[in-house]
Design an enzyme around this catalytic site. Structure first.
Site, mmCIF file in Angstrom:
data_model
loop_
_atom_site.group_PDB
_atom_site.id
_atom_site.type_symbol
_atom_site.label_atom_id
_atom_site.label_comp_id
_atom_site.label_asym_id
_atom_site.label_seq_id
_atom_site.Cartn_x
_atom_site.Cartn_y
_atom_site.Cartn_z
ATOM 1 N N ARG A 51 0.793 -1.227 0.000
ATOM 2 C CA ARG A 51 0.000 0.000 0.000
ATOM 3 C C ARG A 51 0.824 1.274 0.000
ATOM 4 N NH1 ARG A 51 -2.765 -3.624 1.554
ATOM 5 N NH2 ARG A 51 -0.849 -4.157 2.604
ATOM 6 N N THR A 52 1.714 1.399 0.974
ATOM 7 C CA THR A 52 2.339 2.705 1.197
ATOM 8 C C THR A 52 3.186 3.095 -0.012
ATOM 9 O OG1 THR A 52 2.384 2.110 3.523
ATOM 10 C CG2 THR A 52 3.636 4.046 2.886
ATOM 11 N N LYS A 80 25.546 -3.203 0.417
ATOM 12 C CA LYS A 80 27.026 -3.124 0.407
ATOM 13 C C LYS A 80 27.534 -2.359 1.625
ATOM 14 C CE LYS A 80 26.579 -2.350 -4.498
ATOM 15 N NZ LYS A 80 26.727 -1.234 -5.443
HETATM 16 N N1 CP Z 1 -0.556 -0.045 5.819
HETATM 17 C C1 CP Z 1 0.677 -0.316 5.334
HETATM 18 O O1 CP Z 1 1.671 0.275 5.757
HETATM 19 O O2 CP Z 1 0.705 -1.280 4.378
HETATM 20 P P1 CP Z 1 2.009 -1.724 3.555
HETATM 21 O O3 CP Z 1 2.951 -2.381 4.556
HETATM 22 O O4 CP Z 1 1.523 -2.663 2.497
HETATM 23 O O5 CP Z 1 2.633 -0.478 3.017
#
Ligand code: CP
Length: 303
Positions: A51-52, A80
């Site tokens: 999502r993020t 590295k």
């Molecule tokens: N809510 C959220 O942070 O989802 P992701 O880990 O998929 O980004």
């Protein structure tokens, strides 16, 4: 130049402006389609994300800008031995703004210290996840019309859950908020948050059973028990299915309660709940794009 490391980096008034902008973006997306033409966002993700990262990338593309970045520390020069400080100095030569996720608490703060471009904390270990909080708040404000006067239950991993920590910080500045923390003993909310609530005189209680309290709630914020934050598999296996919100438990809740979840979900919300009108967790994802568009415009100083 401004960064977003903690939800408290923005005043309540600034958040109001940001949410107004996000709501205008939702209603009039075409007005914003070229606002970031020629601008680039770097998404530097040292930890997995769906999502993020994709939400930031979609936000920048919706604004007419472009995207660079990496989605895995192993494909970056961190593998590295490059430090976060050096990486952000380099990224500052390539991009106009950076969203960074890192497994270590404080990594985004280090990045901001050495950056020539705005840095957005996209999650630092078990510490903070401010843009998830902006997403949660925009969802609540859009679906309920305001951000004060709620009894909010936070359920699941309250110890390591950075989305929980950020949301409590942010909502503690609004009037008439009451928190109910629903967790097993091992995943209790950290003491520093309890101390903050006590100092501010904000009411809270801690309970173990969801069924005992769900009927009191205006908002229920479910969270995943996070395998990646446990030191041993045995504890994770013992606790992972401690809470499962199903239709039977939801039948004890108010008809207008909202069920929120930052996602990803594993077992803690049964799929049979997805069609209930109170389930708001997929709408949250959409609000996340609008609020990240608003945040990019704000941090870049674009009207
Ligand atoms: N809510 C959220 O942070 O989802 P992701 O880990 O998929 O980004």
């Amino acid at each position: 130049m401004r960064h977003l490391i903690n939800p408290l980096d923005f005043t309540v008034e600034e958040l109001d402006k940001l949410f107004d902008l996000a709501s205008d973006i939702e209603k009039n997306p075409e007005k914003y389609a070229k606002k970031c033409a020629g601008k680039k966002i770097a998404t530097c993700f040292y930890e997995p994300s769906t999502r993020t990262r994709l939400s930031f990338e979609t936000a920048m593309l919706n604004l007419g800008g472009s995207v660079i970045g990496f989605s895995d520390a192993g494909s970056s020069s961190a593998s590295k031995g490059e430090s976060v400080a050096d990486t952000i100095r380099v990224i500052s030569c390539f991009a106009d703004i950076c969203a960074m996720r890192h497994p270590k608490e404080g990594a985004a703060t280090v990045a901001a210290t050495h950056s020539r471009i705005p840095v957005i904390n996209a999650g630092d270990g078990g510490h903070q996840h401010p843009t998830q909080t902006l997403t949660d708040m925009l969802t609540i404000r859009s679906m309920k019309g305001h951000l004060s006067g709620f009894t909010i239950g936070l359920c699941g991993d309250l110890k390591f859950g950075r989305t929980v920590h950020s949301l409590i910080n942010a909502l503690s500045r609004y009037d008439d908020i009451k928190f109910i923390f629903i967790s097993p003993e091992e995943l209790r909310i950290p003491d520093y948050i309890i101390e903050m609530l006590k100092d501010k005189g904000i009411p809270y209680k801690e309970v173990i059973k969801l069924e005992d309290t769900i009927g009191e709630l205006d908002l229920l914020y479910m969270t995943r028990v996070q395998r990646e934050r446990f030191f041993n598999e045995e504890d994770y296996v013992r606790l992972k299915d401690f809470y499962i919100l199903d239709k039977a438990k939801l039948s004890l809740a108010r008809k207008d309660m909202l069920v929120l979840h930052p996602l990803p979900r594993v077992n803690e919300i049964s799929v049979e709940v997805d069609d209930d009108p109170r389930a708001a967790y997929f709408k949250q994802v959409q609000y996340g794009v609008y609020v990240r568009m608003a945040l990019i415009l704000t941090l870049l100083g674009i009207e």
